[in-house]
Design an enzyme around this catalytic site. Sequence first.
Site, short mmCIF file in Angstrom:
data_model
loop_
_atom_site.label_atom_id
_atom_site.label_comp_id
_atom_site.label_asym_id
_atom_site.label_seq_id
_atom_site.Cartn_x
_atom_site.Cartn_y
_atom_site.Cartn_z
CD GLU A 102 -4.26 -6.08 2.60
OE1 GLU A 102 -4.98 -5.43 3.40
OE2 GLU A 102 -3.06 -5.86 2.46
CD GLU A 146 -3.15 -0.91 2.13
OE1 GLU A 146 -2.91 -0.31 3.19
OE2 GLU A 146 -4.25 -1.39 1.87
C1 GLA Z 1 -4.26 -2.66 4.79
C2 GLA Z 1 -2.90 -3.28 4.92
C3 GLA Z 1 -2.88 -4.49 5.80
C4 GLA Z 1 -3.77 -4.31 7.00
C5 GLA Z 1 -5.16 -3.99 6.54
C6 GLA Z 1 -6.15 -3.87 7.67
O1 GLA Z 1 -4.96 -3.04 3.69
O2 GLA Z 1 -2.30 -3.59 3.69
O3 GLA Z 1 -1.54 -4.68 6.20
O4 GLA Z 1 -3.29 -3.29 7.78
O5 GLA Z 1 -5.12 -2.75 5.88
O6 GLA Z 1 -7.44 -3.56 7.19
#
Ligand code: GLA
Length: 675
Positions: free
Chosen positions: A307, A150
Amino acid sequence: MINEKLPKIWYGGDYNPEQWEADVWDEDIRIFKLAGIDVATLNVFSWAMIQPDEETYDFSFLDETIDRLYKNGIYTCLATATGAHPAWMAKRYPDVTRVDYEGRKRKFGGRHNSCPSSPTYRLYSERMADKLGERYKDHPGVLIWHISNEYGGYCYCDNCAAGFRNWLQDRYGDLDKLNKAWNTRFWGHTFYDWDEIVPPNALSEEWNGNRTNFQGISLDYRRFQSWSLLECYKLEYNAVKKHTPDLPVTTNLMGTYPELDYFEWAKHMDVVSWDNYPSLDTPYSYTAMVHDLMRGLKSGQPFMLMEQTPSQQNWQAYNSLKRPGVMRLWSYQAVARGADTVLFFQLRRSIGACEKYHGAVIEHVGHENTRVFRECAELGQELGKLSDQILDARVDAKVAIVFDWENRWAVELSSGPSVALKYVDEVHKYYDALFQQNIQVDMVGVEEELSGYDIVIAPVLYMIKPGYAQKLETFVKGGGTFLTTFFSGIVNESDLVTTGGYPGELRSLLGIWAEEIDALFPGHTNQIVMEQPWGALKDSYSCSILCDLIHAEGAEVLARYGEDFYKGMPVATVNRFGEGKAYYIASSPDAAFLQGLLANLCEEKGIRPLLPRSEGIEVTARTKDGRELLFVLNHQAEAGVVEAGETSYIDLLTDRTLSGAIEVPAKGVLILAQA
Ligand code: GLA
Ligand code: ZN
């Protein structure tokens, strides 16, 4: 296919065994198998573990984990661990930490925290990717690279300031050009030396994150920071590619995240992946739009859902549980719109720090007898059964909606006419009007080829990049339908106004002149009064936010304002241009108007809904080898019905043959192929 080694929808997610003792690792595997999990994302935040100091690299834990998973039929999505730098690095090399918006030098802490211009970060992140590439290049368990995590956040340190000046020199060549582009005679800001330029933040030109005295510099700083982080990504991309030219590489994006120009980023990704965290009150058509946007980043190529939470987040104000069936429903929504993976954050819930209340496949109780696990396991079985039937299937859309990050930056940096104008929300209004009618949409960038579309919609196309007006003219001349809105065609790439009347370069295409722009206070509206009934549009509708006061100059008037001193002036127009038509909507209309308008445009172009609309039920399609798969997703808490007509379908999930009025269970999903 993302990787032919696993020819099905990948199922699994982020896995952090390093946060646990060895006694749970075998138990993890036993439970993963029960859920049909076949992919684990490893090493996302393990930089401090695999590089405990400047000289030492220790991959033993990673070796063992990848091996253990692989022996048990579980592949690895291998992250490069550079999303958070180790504490020793921050202590020894302070250049690695950022300077924030307020101008404060950060100390060690948090994550996604490295300065993109830091020589230390660039050296060690590239080296880490290189070492990982070297070490795992022949490991049969590794499916894909996941670079960092991210990417995001801006830095305002001295290294970034120097980098910015270099970037500006490349872009403008000489200071005269820069001074013109930023209109620096305003407030006596003329620069005589590159060194005089400092990053725009709360110490200089900006406040509140997106308020600025000078749009030019603020816009360029966003371009520069997006580019700088992309440079960091590319260093790692090239480092792993050198060892594994055939392994795909991605980094997880965040949908409509404001800070990075994802169309630029996607050019350097083999496959797009993204993290989907809607809240209980996020409209499901908004989530659909973001999936479509992520698919659009690489012109329709399938993407990865990297995710999502199986149950709840921890970082929202109110972290409600996904209701029974919703995790499955939203997983299929992603697949329906182009995802070829369903991955979670995370596989086992951690016990300490800020994510311990974030949902996971294995909850704190530690066994599989939970609601969340049962739902995950049921979905795992279904994805296994679907096998490769959906993989690589494409979405066939005749309508495109233009989305552009630089335009968004400019709109939102603008001082006036209204703080209520939110680019993404305006885009979503048009998207939603099509979504509600089961019309497929591609979200496209400004570089996308338009000739394959019948209708192109560009809400709030405020910034016109070089050549874009001509591209639109060619599209319309050739028979296309183009639609744009208020506050369009106003500025060039540097946020300098195009003189000679709004909408500037779009004026002849649209056949109008917008003389003034009125901003409406919250709760205030004007009326859109139809000149005469037109298809689905009758009588009058309401509009808000901004009202352009326009004159038709060749365009036909479809509707006029119903109130205020500009009552009677045009609010909706259409201009015939070559073989096509160009529509202008001079204010932000209510949903009823937009649905009617889009229904009319689709009708004119012969674009039919996939199935007749049924309240609360989303319908979309992917096509593979000539076989169209209709996804029917019931977002309501009660059963609903879709009218499928005479055609008889097989539901890939249940093998039932269906036709006519088909019942869709509450939160239920059907994947229909023609029988
Ligand atoms: C992000 C991050 C993860 C985690 C999630 C929690 O997407 O990439 O490492 O912190 O949020 O929702
Ligand atoms: Zn910096």
